[in-house]
Write a protein that holds these residues in place. Structure first.
Motif, PDB file in Angstrom:
ATOM      1  N   THR A 182      35.277  47.204  19.548  1.00  0.00           N
ATOM      2  CA  THR A 182      35.725  47.797  20.816  1.00  0.00           C
ATOM      3  C   THR A 182      35.183  49.228  20.947  1.00  0.00           C
ATOM      4  O   THR A 182      34.843  49.671  22.054  1.00  0.00           O
ATOM      5  CB  THR A 182      37.266  47.760  20.880  1.00  0.00           C
ATOM      6  OG1 THR A 182      37.681  46.406  20.660  1.00  0.00           O
ATOM      7  CG2 THR A 182      37.786  48.229  22.218  1.00  0.00           C
ATOM      8  N   ALA A 203      30.195  45.705  32.726  1.00  0.00           N
ATOM      9  CA  ALA A 203      31.119  44.675  32.225  1.00  0.00           C
ATOM     10  C   ALA A 203      30.354  43.618  31.426  1.00  0.00           C
ATOM     11  O   ALA A 203      30.798  43.198  30.343  1.00  0.00           O
ATOM     12  CB  ALA A 203      31.867  44.023  33.392  1.00  0.00           C
ATOM     13  N   ASP A 207      31.112  42.971  27.450  1.00  0.00           N
ATOM     14  CA  ASP A 207      31.602  41.640  27.051  1.00  0.00           C
ATOM     15  C   ASP A 207      30.623  41.020  26.043  1.00  0.00           C
ATOM     16  O   ASP A 207      31.032  40.347  25.093  1.00  0.00           O
ATOM     17  CB  ASP A 207      31.767  40.715  28.269  1.00  0.00           C
ATOM     18  CG  ASP A 207      33.029  41.037  29.078  1.00  0.00           C
ATOM     19  OD1 ASP A 207      33.645  42.090  28.824  1.00  0.00           O
ATOM     20  OD2 ASP A 207      33.388  40.232  29.958  1.00  0.00           O
ATOM     21  N   VAL A 217      35.971  38.490  23.999  1.00  0.00           N
ATOM     22  CA  VAL A 217      36.914  39.491  24.513  1.00  0.00           C
ATOM     23  C   VAL A 217      38.337  38.954  24.283  1.00  0.00           C
ATOM     24  O   VAL A 217      38.571  37.748  24.338  1.00  0.00           O
ATOM     25  CB  VAL A 217      36.695  39.808  26.022  1.00  0.00           C
ATOM     26  CG1 VAL A 217      35.451  40.633  26.230  1.00  0.00           C
ATOM     27  CG2 VAL A 217      36.672  38.552  26.867  1.00  0.00           C
ATOM     28  N   THR A 221      38.083  41.453  30.814  1.00  0.00           N
ATOM     29  CA  THR A 221      37.863  42.897  30.922  1.00  0.00           C
ATOM     30  C   THR A 221      38.246  43.420  32.308  1.00  0.00           C
ATOM     31  O   THR A 221      37.880  42.833  33.331  1.00  0.00           O
ATOM     32  CB  THR A 221      36.375  43.193  30.635  1.00  0.00           C
ATOM     33  OG1 THR A 221      36.129  42.869  29.267  1.00  0.00           O
ATOM     34  CG2 THR A 221      36.011  44.640  30.905  1.00  0.00           C
ATOM     35  N   HIS A 233      40.458  42.449  38.072  1.00  0.00           N
ATOM     36  CA  HIS A 233      39.366  41.820  37.320  1.00  0.00           C
ATOM     37  C   HIS A 233      38.059  41.724  38.108  1.00  0.00           C
ATOM     38  O   HIS A 233      37.119  41.082  37.651  1.00  0.00           O
ATOM     39  CB  HIS A 233      39.787  40.425  36.840  1.00  0.00           C
ATOM     40  CG  HIS A 233      40.846  40.488  35.778  1.00  0.00           C
ATOM     41  ND1 HIS A 233      42.014  39.787  35.839  1.00  0.00           N
ATOM     42  CD2 HIS A 233      40.911  41.214  34.642  1.00  0.00           C
ATOM     43  CE1 HIS A 233      42.749  40.061  34.777  1.00  0.00           C
ATOM     44  NE2 HIS A 233      42.116  40.929  34.048  1.00  0.00           N
ATOM     45  N   VAL A 247      38.311  51.444  32.483  1.00  0.00           N
ATOM     46  CA  VAL A 247      37.855  50.325  31.637  1.00  0.00           C
ATOM     47  C   VAL A 247      38.969  49.990  30.651  1.00  0.00           C
ATOM     48  O   VAL A 247      39.332  50.803  29.808  1.00  0.00           O
ATOM     49  CB  VAL A 247      36.568  50.685  30.861  1.00  0.00           C
ATOM     50  CG1 VAL A 247      36.091  49.469  30.051  1.00  0.00           C
ATOM     51  CG2 VAL A 247      35.473  51.181  31.794  1.00  0.00           C
ATOM     52  N   ALA A 249      39.714  47.154  28.009  1.00  0.00           N
ATOM     53  CA  ALA A 249      39.019  46.034  27.372  1.00  0.00           C
ATOM     54  C   ALA A 249      39.307  46.028  25.883  1.00  0.00           C
ATOM     55  O   ALA A 249      39.802  47.001  25.323  1.00  0.00           O
ATOM     56  CB  ALA A 249      37.510  46.157  27.609  1.00  0.00           C
TER      57      ALA A 249
END
Ligand code: GLY
Ligand code: MN
Ligand code: MN
Length: 462
Positions: A182, A203, A207, A217, A221, A233, A247, A249
């Protein structure tokens, strides 16, 4: 997967917490996207993973609490399966990797449960969340689908929640592995946050990094300049200088453990003075919350303390007014901070939410509030060493909510509505980290991801 002894220990511990009877765990099946052979990425049920570690569809398991034996049920692959999907060891070989000696075909599960029912033995199961498992419970136990959830075993729910809530060292290490990936996702997102780029480009890249980390993920995300929508989303916007990009995620490790981080990034690498003012309030709130974490403290109290930091910060910039304590007591701050401070994290991003948030975040000592904002608090009860919590305050400017409250004259003593007009296009700011409750306090997990305005600006500009 972990060493077999870890799964054996987990099951033995559960056996000690439970009364008599059988415990039935249903694994997950493939879930079709648009036709049976075109399935979503397979995700095993987290409690099944926790106690049995086997990460393939079509399995079930039984723990016999009286005979102290564990059985895994599943069908071996036929030659046709192997042609399409490759070789997979037998159920027996795989079960032995998690310390289970006894296995059987799926068709043997029904008769075993029936025999137990005929003898009047209790069959404990967790509340199912997938339709096919609801139907399986109907077929196996004769419970009508609409009654299956209510017939889940409170003893099992409580035992599993108590056990999975306290993370072992190897689980914390897994969460930190998820955070390592991450970290890469975030520094990449920051380095890409330049005018002209599309949200979908960032994104897609981050991902991809979750997949490159060996997992996927942990949840879809959230990456949008429309950060005022909490779980948005969509990635449809082209970003321009001055946009604030939220962000939210996290990667999931191959063993299924999750990370859950949020950063808010100024496109072009420079917060405007107004953005920085609000950012500093959220940062102060988040740092205050992290510092307050220690065993024995109720997470609801930390949530309320965080809300007071937010309300007093908003008062200092002229967006709230009046007595801060009273404003928070009445829930006025929830116009800007309408969600809870955080939730448990583990095999699920909202850990064990399938089993029941009321059992995970609340207990006999603390009831859920019905007040707007506070009602969404997923974790309210006392913290214990071994809990892993997210800490994720935010400030959002949600035009529909502002308009509604203003029209109703709601909290007019605490909210400076006349000054909110110029914040309508501001978006939102959230900052989220994952924190282990330790015996003497807390530890923020993972390598620090840029968080101060200065560090984030540097990470964007390079
Ligand atoms: N990532 C979802 C949440 O923070 O709750
Ligand atoms: Mn999150
Ligand atoms: Mn979260």
């Amino acid at each position: 997967m972990f060493e077999p002894k870890i799964y054996i220990k987990r099951r033995d511990f559960l056996k000690k917490q439970m009364p008599s009877g059988l415990v039935l765990f249903l694994g997950n099946d493939e879930s079709p996207m648009n036709y049976t052979a075109n399935a979503y990425h397979f995700r095993q049920d987290s409690s099944f993973l926790y106690f049995f570690g086997l990460d393939t569809p079509g399995l079930a398991a039984v723990i016999d609490l009286d005979e102290k034996k564990d059985v895994v049920f599943g069908d071996d692959f036929e030659i046709e399966d192997v042609i399409w999907m490759g070789y997979l060891p037998t159920v027996q070989d795989r079960a032995s990797e998690v310390g289970v000696k006894q296995t059987g075909p799926l068709k043997a599960l029904g008769p075993m449960l029936k025999e137990a029912q005929e003898k009047g033995r209790a069959i404990h199961f967790l509340p199912p969340y997938r339709p096919e498992n609801i139907l399986k419970l109907q077929a196996l136990l004769g419970i009508r689908p609409e009654e299956v959830k209510a017939k889940a075993s409170p003893a099992l729910i409580k035992a599993v929640v108590a056990q999975r809530s306290l993370k072992s060292d190897e689980e914390v290490a897994e969460i930190e592995k998820a955070l390592k990936t991450t970290y890469k996702m975030y520094v990449t997102a920051m380095s890409m946050a330049l005018p002209g780029i599309w949200e979908k480009d960032i994104a897609g890249r981050i991902d991809g990094l979750a997949i490159a980390g060996g997992g996927v993920v942990a949840f879809p995300t959230i990456l949008s300049r429309d950060g005022q929508f909490l779980h948005n989303h969509s990635h449809k916007n082209r970003l321009k200088k001055g946009d604030l990009l939220v962000v939210d995620a996290g990667a999931q490790t191959p063993l299924g453990y999750a990370a859950d981080i949020t950063r808010t990034i100024p496109i072009g690498g420079k917060f405007t003075p107004a953005q920085k003012d609000i950012y500093e309030i959220v940062l102060k709130a988040q740092e205050t919350a992290i510092k307050a974490i220690k065993p024995g403290v109720r997470y609801r109290d930390i949530h309320l303390q965080t809300a007071r930091v937010i309300a007093s910060g908003l008062k200092a910039v002229g967006l709230m007014k009046g007595d801060v304590e009273e404003a928070v007591l009445q829930g006025a701050h929830a116009l800007f901070f309408p969600h809870g401070l955080g939730h448990m994290l583990g095999l699920d991003v909202h850990d064990m939410e399938d089993i029941g948030e009321g059992f995970v975040g609340y207990d006999e000592g603390i009831q859920r509030s019905s007040q707007f904002g506070l009602a969404y608090l997923r974790m309210a009860k006392e913290l214990r060493a071994g809990h892993v919590m997210t800490v994720e305050p935010g400030i959002y400017f949600i035009p529909v909510l502002i308009d509604k409250w203003q029209k109703e004259g709601k909290f007019a003593d605490f909210i400076a509505y006349e000054r909110l007009a110029r914040y309508r296009g501001f978006g939102g700011i959230r900052i989220e980290d994952d924190v282990l409750v330790t015996r003497d306090g807390r530890r923020v997990l993972g390598k620090p991801i840029p968080k101060t305005p200065k560090r984030i600006e540097e990470a964007v500009i390079g």
